[in-house]
Design a protein around this motif. Structure first.
Motif, PDB file in Angstrom:
ATOM      1  N   ILE A  57       0.832  -1.203   0.000  1.00  0.00           N
ATOM      2  CA  ILE A  57       0.000   0.000   0.000  1.00  0.00           C
ATOM      3  C   ILE A  57       0.869   1.256   0.000  1.00  0.00           C
ATOM      4  O   ILE A  57       0.635   2.192  -0.764  1.00  0.00           O
ATOM      5  N   HIS A  58       1.892   1.269   0.847  1.00  0.00           N
ATOM      6  CA  HIS A  58       2.727   2.470   0.933  1.00  0.00           C
ATOM      7  C   HIS A  58       3.596   2.664  -0.315  1.00  0.00           C
ATOM      8  O   HIS A  58       3.876   3.806  -0.699  1.00  0.00           O
ATOM      9  N   GLN A  59       3.993   1.597  -0.946  1.00  0.00           N
ATOM     10  CA  GLN A  59       4.721   1.734  -2.208  1.00  0.00           C
ATOM     11  C   GLN A  59       3.818   2.333  -3.277  1.00  0.00           C
ATOM     12  O   GLN A  59       4.255   3.190  -4.066  1.00  0.00           O
ATOM     13  N   ASN A  60       2.541   1.874  -3.307  1.00  0.00           N
ATOM     14  CA  ASN A  60       1.587   2.433  -4.269  1.00  0.00           C
ATOM     15  C   ASN A  60       1.325   3.908  -3.997  1.00  0.00           C
ATOM     16  O   ASN A  60       1.237   4.720  -4.933  1.00  0.00           O
ATOM     17  N   ILE A  61       1.190   4.264  -2.734  1.00  0.00           N
ATOM     18  CA  ILE A  61       0.953   5.674  -2.379  1.00  0.00           C
ATOM     19  C   ILE A  61       2.139   6.527  -2.813  1.00  0.00           C
ATOM     20  O   ILE A  61       1.966   7.610  -3.391  1.00  0.00           O
ATOM     21  N   GLU A  62       3.341   6.068  -2.532  1.00  0.00           N
ATOM     22  CA  GLU A  62       4.529   6.848  -2.867  1.00  0.00           C
ATOM     23  C   GLU A  62       4.689   7.000  -4.377  1.00  0.00           C
ATOM     24  O   GLU A  62       5.018   8.084  -4.870  1.00  0.00           O
ATOM     25  N   ALA A  63       4.437   5.915  -5.107  1.00  0.00           N
ATOM     26  CA  ALA A  63       4.531   5.989  -6.570  1.00  0.00           C
ATOM     27  C   ALA A  63       3.494   6.964  -7.119  1.00  0.00           C
ATOM     28  O   ALA A  63       3.779   7.754  -8.033  1.00  0.00           O
ATOM     29  N   TRP A  64       2.280   6.933  -6.537  1.00  0.00           N
ATOM     30  CA  TRP A  64       1.224   7.855  -6.973  1.00  0.00           C
ATOM     31  C   TRP A  64       1.606   9.296  -6.651  1.00  0.00           C
ATOM     32  O   TRP A  64       1.442  10.194  -7.490  1.00  0.00           O
ATOM     33  N   ALA A  65       2.105   9.543  -5.442  1.00  0.00           N
ATOM     34  CA  ALA A  65       2.476  10.896  -5.038  1.00  0.00           C
ATOM     35  C   ALA A  65       3.563  11.466  -5.949  1.00  0.00           C
ATOM     36  O   ALA A  65       3.519  12.651  -6.332  1.00  0.00           O
ATOM     37  N   GLN A  66       4.516  10.642  -6.316  1.00  0.00           N
ATOM     38  CA  GLN A  66       5.578  11.107  -7.215  1.00  0.00           C
ATOM     39  C   GLN A  66       5.023  11.443  -8.591  1.00  0.00           C
ATOM     40  O   GLN A  66       5.467  12.406  -9.234  1.00  0.00           O
ATOM     41  N   GLU A  67       4.039  10.659  -9.044  1.00  0.00           N
ATOM     42  CA  GLU A  67       3.415  10.944 -10.346  1.00  0.00           C
ATOM     43  C   GLU A  67       2.643  12.256 -10.297  1.00  0.00           C
ATOM     44  O   GLU A  67       2.684  13.054 -11.242  1.00  0.00           O
TER      45      GLU A  67
END
Length: 467
Positions: free
Chosen positions: A449-459
């Motif tokens: 979940i946190h990897q997905n959040i971080e990838a989304w935030a960077q996008e």
């Protein structure tokens, strides 16, 4: 005279001979019957074939399918999972006879140990192991929309705060199930996540329709004319919004046109881009014209749109909802199940602000979530371990009884005690492995979940930088 006597004497001898033969035959039949009865008595006793076929579990799958002991069904869950040693009740007469008959028929310790398991094995393993095996690491996963640059931007490409009118269908058809869950419950989750992702920058309003009356004809007028703004247009407040959504109940007809008209009237004096988002599972049933209502809402204003998410609708309903979205200069998105519904709103979105992105980064599961999940796993694991201890203690007490009654030898007592210990150690090792696997699932889900959040935030940061 002599000649007359001879036949009579012969007749008497013949009769006497037949009578003796019959008596011998009766005696023989009686002996055979007695022998059969004796053999039947000798055969009466435990079903050794069933006991010998018993599987002493050495794997998780075997343990999960183990049958409870036939004499252990009266032990309570509290008794079987207690952290403290429990007193073993005295053997009943029939239970003692069963054990004695097993030992009389087969005195090898392997069979005796299987008999202990067959008669006195714990009954709680199946439910506890199923509970642990089926435990799913479900954590709060924030909705991560994929924004488009075109929506919510001015002529300079700068993000513009928008106002969103959410229209939630609460008609009786939303009581039907999808994926084993009620449509209304799934829709509520989607609407909550939708509003949360809009964030502090955008104002949100929530209207519900179909929530009044019933689906019966006598309530049609009430149901078709009552559209309520349950969350007035304002800055989003998660606690207040979620509490409002939770109170909505699906009941009546589907006044889609009236709901769009109500939002139109309420937004006439509202400035800035406005989008109506409708979550519905069917077409108009109140004789209105939702296509015309959507056209009126979006007419002469390109910043006003009607987007519709059709949730598990039939072909007739989908055709109408598509026409409504087209008339409202918006998008129609089809969602056949809960996952598609939760992801559908990502088709059109406002680019979240830096503050929104920061909050979403914080909205994922935290250390307490992980700790609580592992605590639940640990509690079940402890109950299983306690059950192993209680069962082993019961086996040892039975072995003592058998030894004190001189039904087994000293050597057999030692062998049986060692078997009990090895069996308990093996079950505890399986239990520990299962607990560790479940804990790892929790850690993996947290990390995913946190990897997905971080990838989304960077996008999002990348898109914002390009504006």
């Amino acid at each position: 005279m002599f000649q007359k006597i001879i036949p009579f004497t012969l007749l008497a001898l013949l009769v006497s001979g037949c009578s003796g033969s019959e008596e011998k035959e009766v005696t023989k039949q009686g002996e055979e019957k007695a022998l059969e009865e004796k053999q039947t008595v000798e055969k009466t006793g435990p079903d050794l074939s069933t006991i010998n076929q018993l599987v002493i579990p050495t794997t998780l799958e075997e343990w999960q399918n183990v049958e409870p002991g036939v004499f252990a069904l009266d032990y309570t869950l509290e008794h079987e999972t207690s952290s403290w040693p429990q007193e073993t009740r005295e053997l009943r007469t029939e239970e003692k006879k069963e054990l004695e008959s097993v030992i009389a028929a087969a005195d090898d310790t392997e069979t005796i140990f299987k008999a202990l398991r067959y008669y006195f094995g714990s009954k709680v393993y199946n439910d506890l192991l199923d509970q642990q095996i089926n435990y799913a690491a479900v954590m709060n996963e924030p909705y991560l929309p994929t924004p488009t640059k075109e929506f919510g931007a001015n002529e300079n490409g700068e993000a513009v705060p928008t106002k969103a009118f959410l229209l939630l269908d609460a008609s009786s058809s939303m009581l039907l199930p999808v994926d084993g869950k009620q449509k209304m419950g799934i829709a509520k989750i989607a609407v909550k996540r939708f509003a949360k992702t809009l964030g502090e920058q955008n104002e949100v309003s929530l209207y519900v329709y179909g929530h009044a009356g019933t689906q019966e004809n006598k309530d049609k007028e009430l149901s078709c004319t009552k559209i309520d703004e349950v969350y007035p247009l304002q800055k989003y407040n998660e606690k207040e919004f979620d509490a409002t959504v939770d109170e909505v109940a699906a009941k009546g007809w589907t006044p889609l046109a009236a709901a769009i008209q109500t939002a139109h009237e309420a937004s006439k004096d509202v400035e800035g881009p406005i989008t109506v988002y409708i979550v519905s599972d069917g077409a108009e049933t109140c004789d209105g014209d939702p296509v015309k209502a959507a056209e009126e809402f979006a007419k002469d204003n390109e910043n006003r749109k009607v987007n519709i998410i059709g949730f598990n609708v039939d072909q007739k309903g989908e055709d109408q909802l598509k026409a409504v979205a087209e008339a409202g200069n918006g998008e129609y998105i089809s969602a056949d199940n809960s996952e598609e519904l939760n992801n559908s709103i990502a088709e059109k979105w406002v680019i979240p602000s830096m503050l929104d992105t920061f909050y979403i980064r914080l909205s994922g599961p935290n250390g307490f979530t992980v700790s609580n999940a592992k605590y639940s796993i640990g509690q079940v694991s402890m109950k299983i371990s306690n059950a192993v201890n209680i069962e082993s203690s019961r086996f040892r007490e039975m072995i003592k009884v058998l030894f004190s009654e001189e039904l087994i030898t000293t050597e057999q007592e030692e062998e049986l005690s060692e078997k009990v210990k090895q069996h308990a150690d093996q079950l505890k090792a399986i239990n520990t492995q299962l607990r560790d696997e479940k804990n790892k699932e929790v850690d993996d889900e947290y990390e995913r979940i946190h990897q997905n959040i971080e990838a989304w935030a960077q996008e999002i940061e990348k898109i914002r930088a390009e504006q």
